[in-house]
Write a protein that holds these residues in place. Structure first.
Motif, PDB file in Angstrom:
ATOM      1  N   TYR A  79     -11.975   5.777 -25.847  1.00 18.08           N
ATOM      2  CA  TYR A  79     -12.976   5.573 -26.938  1.00 18.08           C
ATOM      3  C   TYR A  79     -12.996   7.130 -27.629  1.00 18.08           C
ATOM      4  N   GLY A  80     -12.710   7.050 -28.827  1.00 21.35           N
ATOM      5  CA  GLY A  80     -12.660   8.222 -29.549  1.00 21.35           C
ATOM      6  C   GLY A  80     -11.550   9.001 -28.901  1.00 21.35           C
ATOM      7  N   ASN A  81     -12.030  10.403 -28.684  1.00 20.01           N
ATOM      8  CA  ASN A  81     -11.294  11.507 -28.079  1.00 20.01           C
ATOM      9  C   ASN A  81     -11.518  11.627 -26.548  1.00 20.01           C
ATOM     10  N   LYS A  82     -11.654  10.519 -26.071  1.00 19.56           N
ATOM     11  CA  LYS A  82     -11.855  10.516 -24.368  1.00 19.56           C
ATOM     12  C   LYS A  82     -11.181   9.292 -23.959  1.00 19.56           C
ATOM     13  N   ALA A  83     -10.599   9.315 -22.798  1.00 18.53           N
ATOM     14  CA  ALA A  83      -9.906   8.596 -22.095  1.00 18.53           C
ATOM     15  C   ALA A  83     -10.371   8.529 -20.761  1.00 18.53           C
ATOM     16  N   THR A  84     -10.318   7.231 -19.907  1.00 18.82           N
ATOM     17  CA  THR A  84     -10.796   7.381 -18.451  1.00 18.82           C
ATOM     18  C   THR A  84      -9.827   6.155 -17.766  1.00 18.82           C
ATOM     19  N   ALA A  85      -9.344   6.786 -16.591  1.00 18.60           N
ATOM     20  CA  ALA A  85      -8.460   5.826 -15.773  1.00 18.60           C
ATOM     21  C   ALA A  85      -8.752   5.919 -14.450  1.00 18.60           C
ATOM     22  N   SER A  86      -8.639   4.818 -13.634  1.00 19.62           N
ATOM     23  CA  SER A  86      -8.750   4.821 -12.305  1.00 19.62           C
ATOM     24  C   SER A  86      -7.273   4.315 -11.812  1.00 19.62           C
ATOM     25  N   LEU A  87      -6.958   4.835 -10.757  1.00 15.73           N
ATOM     26  CA  LEU A  87      -5.643   4.768  -9.926  1.00 15.73           C
ATOM     27  C   LEU A  87      -5.720   4.469  -8.450  1.00 15.73           C
ATOM     28  N   LYS A  88      -5.093   3.589  -8.044  1.00 12.59           N
ATOM     29  CA  LYS A  88      -4.821   3.457  -6.499  1.00 12.59           C
ATOM     30  C   LYS A  88      -3.435   4.239  -6.055  1.00 12.59           C
ATOM     31  N   VAL A  89      -3.302   4.993  -5.319  1.00 10.75           N
ATOM     32  CA  VAL A  89      -2.048   5.394  -5.003  1.00 10.75           C
ATOM     33  C   VAL A  89      -1.810   5.249  -3.485  1.00 10.75           C
ATOM     34  N   ASP A  90      -0.666   4.748  -3.304  1.00 10.08           N
ATOM     35  CA  ASP A  90      -0.114   4.637  -1.573  1.00 10.08           C
ATOM     36  C   ASP A  90       0.792   5.946  -1.233  1.00 10.08           C
ATOM     37  N   ARG A  91       0.076   6.873  -0.516  1.00 10.72           N
ATOM     38  CA  ARG A  91       0.703   7.935  -0.415  1.00 10.72           C
ATOM     39  C   ARG A  91       1.976   7.672   0.503  1.00 10.72           C
ATOM     40  N   SER A  92       2.023   6.713   1.353  1.00 14.92           N
ATOM     41  CA  SER A  92       3.047   6.302   2.184  1.00 14.92           C
ATOM     42  C   SER A  92       4.490   6.314   1.361  1.00 14.92           C
ATOM     43  N   LEU A  93       4.241   6.060   0.223  1.00 13.23           N
ATOM     44  CA  LEU A  93       5.686   5.838  -0.743  1.00 13.23           C
ATOM     45  C   LEU A  93       6.233   7.048  -1.244  1.00 13.23           C
ATOM     46  N   TYR A  94       5.313   8.246  -1.028  1.00 15.18           N
ATOM     47  CA  TYR A  94       5.675   9.439  -1.356  1.00 15.18           C
ATOM     48  C   TYR A  94       5.970  10.341   0.079  1.00 15.18           C
ATOM     49  N   ASN A  95       6.186   9.836   1.074  1.00 14.73           N
ATOM     50  CA  ASN A  95       6.466  10.564   2.163  1.00 14.73           C
ATOM     51  C   ASN A  95       5.262  11.387   2.769  1.00 14.73           C
ATOM     52  N   VAL A  96       3.875  10.905   2.457  1.00 15.04           N
ATOM     53  CA  VAL A  96       2.980  11.563   3.094  1.00 15.04           C
ATOM     54  C   VAL A  96       2.364  10.907   4.123  1.00 15.04           C
ATOM     55  N   GLN A  97       3.248  11.254   5.372  1.00 13.91           N
ATOM     56  CA  GLN A  97       2.961  10.299   6.574  1.00 13.91           C
ATOM     57  C   GLN A  97       1.730  10.710   7.624  1.00 13.91           C
ATOM     58  N   TYR A  98       1.444  11.978   7.500  1.00 17.33           N
ATOM     59  CA  TYR A  98       0.201  12.403   8.312  1.00 17.33           C
ATOM     60  C   TYR A  98      -0.981  11.534   8.823  1.00 17.33           C
ATOM     61  N   GLY A  99      -1.112  10.791   9.942  1.00 17.65           N
ATOM     62  CA  GLY A  99      -2.394  10.060  10.304  1.00 17.65           C
ATOM     63  C   GLY A  99      -2.151   8.600   9.725  1.00 17.65           C
ATOM     64  N   SER A 100      -0.834   8.527   9.148  1.00 19.96           N
ATOM     65  CA  SER A 100      -0.723   7.017   8.405  1.00 19.96           C
ATOM     66  C   SER A 100      -0.460   6.119   9.677  1.00 19.96           C
ATOM     67  N   GLY A 101      -1.132   4.965   9.578  1.00 18.40           N
ATOM     68  CA  GLY A 101      -0.916   3.819  10.256  1.00 18.40           C
ATOM     69  C   GLY A 101       0.415   3.068  10.211  1.00 18.40           C
ATOM     70  N   SER A 102       1.063   3.418   9.167  1.00 22.89           N
ATOM     71  CA  SER A 102       2.303   2.719   8.368  1.00 22.89           C
ATOM     72  C   SER A 102       3.358   3.490   9.068  1.00 22.89           C
ATOM     73  N   PHE A 103       3.177   4.493   9.740  1.00 23.75           N
ATOM     74  CA  PHE A 103       4.179   5.464  10.353  1.00 23.75           C
ATOM     75  C   PHE A 103       4.050   5.736  12.006  1.00 23.75           C
ATOM     76  N   PHE A 104       2.680   5.810  12.334  1.00 25.58           N
ATOM     77  CA  PHE A 104       2.431   6.006  13.678  1.00 25.58           C
ATOM     78  C   PHE A 104       1.464   4.923  14.412  1.00 25.58           C
ATOM     79  N   ASP A 105       1.632   4.602  15.619  1.00 23.66           N
ATOM     80  CA  ASP A 105       1.118   3.755  16.385  1.00 23.66           C
ATOM     81  C   ASP A 105      -0.110   4.486  17.282  1.00 23.66           C
ATOM     82  N   ASN A 106      -1.230   3.818  17.449  1.00 25.53           N
ATOM     83  CA  ASN A 106      -2.189   4.104  18.480  1.00 25.53           C
ATOM     84  C   ASN A 106      -3.138   5.386  18.054  1.00 25.53           C
TER      85      ASN A 106
END
Length: 192
Positions: free
Chosen positions: A147-174
């Protein structure tokens, strides 16, 4: 005389050919980084944390008033948590910048390059781009409104795709209530 006319005709034809083969790039509008914000929110079983990270540079590309492209660099060294104070804030920010998460010492920037922009309504677009975090590039799709000279965006990013593993249920059990969800949100407000 004939030689001069022939040379002129060849020059004109060559000029038209070169012009026709050159793509129109559009108008690049630099983002005012000091007036723009990137807000993040991460989720865990027991709640959430949120904060900001600063844009280092960025631009949107337009053909007339139609968005056609964009490219952004985020300064990961500016990652802060705004939901905490004192010692807890310092610890969380240090952990997020560590190799457990974003490895900021070795990866001080992240990058987003628009690859495909499609109008989805008045002033609204569906964008597919390449997002690079920790040196890993993956496609991401999101909506952006201009809108005019402004823009807004919302993103959902899956950190597991970028090897950000800490505390992720995709990499660790229990992990139980120590689980940190893979998806985090980014809300971007741009001024240009």
């Amino acid at each position: 005389m004939k030689k001069s006319i022939l040379s002129l005709v060849l020059a004109v034809v060559t000029g038209f050919t070169a012009t026709a083969a050159t793509p129109i790039d559009g108008v690049k509008k630099e983002v005012k980084t000091a007036e723009s914000t990137v807000t993040w929110k991460g989720y865990k079983v027991t709640g959430s944390h949120y904060g900001t990270v600063a844009l280092k540079k960025g631009a949107l590309v337009f053909d007339g008033d139609k968005l056609t492209g964009g490219e952004f660099v985020v300064d990961m060294t500016t990652l802060i948590a705004t939901d905490l104070e004192g010692e807890y804030r310092t610890k969380l920010e240090g952990h997020l910048k560590s190799d457990d998460f974003f490895g900021v010492a070795n990866n001080p920037t992240s990058k987003l390059i628009f690859k495909k922009v499609k109008a989805s309504g008045k002033n609204s677009y569906k964008v597919t781009g390449d997002l690079t975090i920790k040196g890993i590039t993956k496609p991401v799709t999101f909506d952006i409104s201009v809108y005019g000279n402004k823009a807004t965006a919302s993103l959902k990013v899956d950190r597991s795709l970028y090897n950000v593993q800490y505390g992720s249920g995709s990499f660790f059990d229990n992990l139980g209530d120590k689980t940190i969800y893979d998806e985090f949100d980014l809300v971007v407000d741009l001024a240009f």
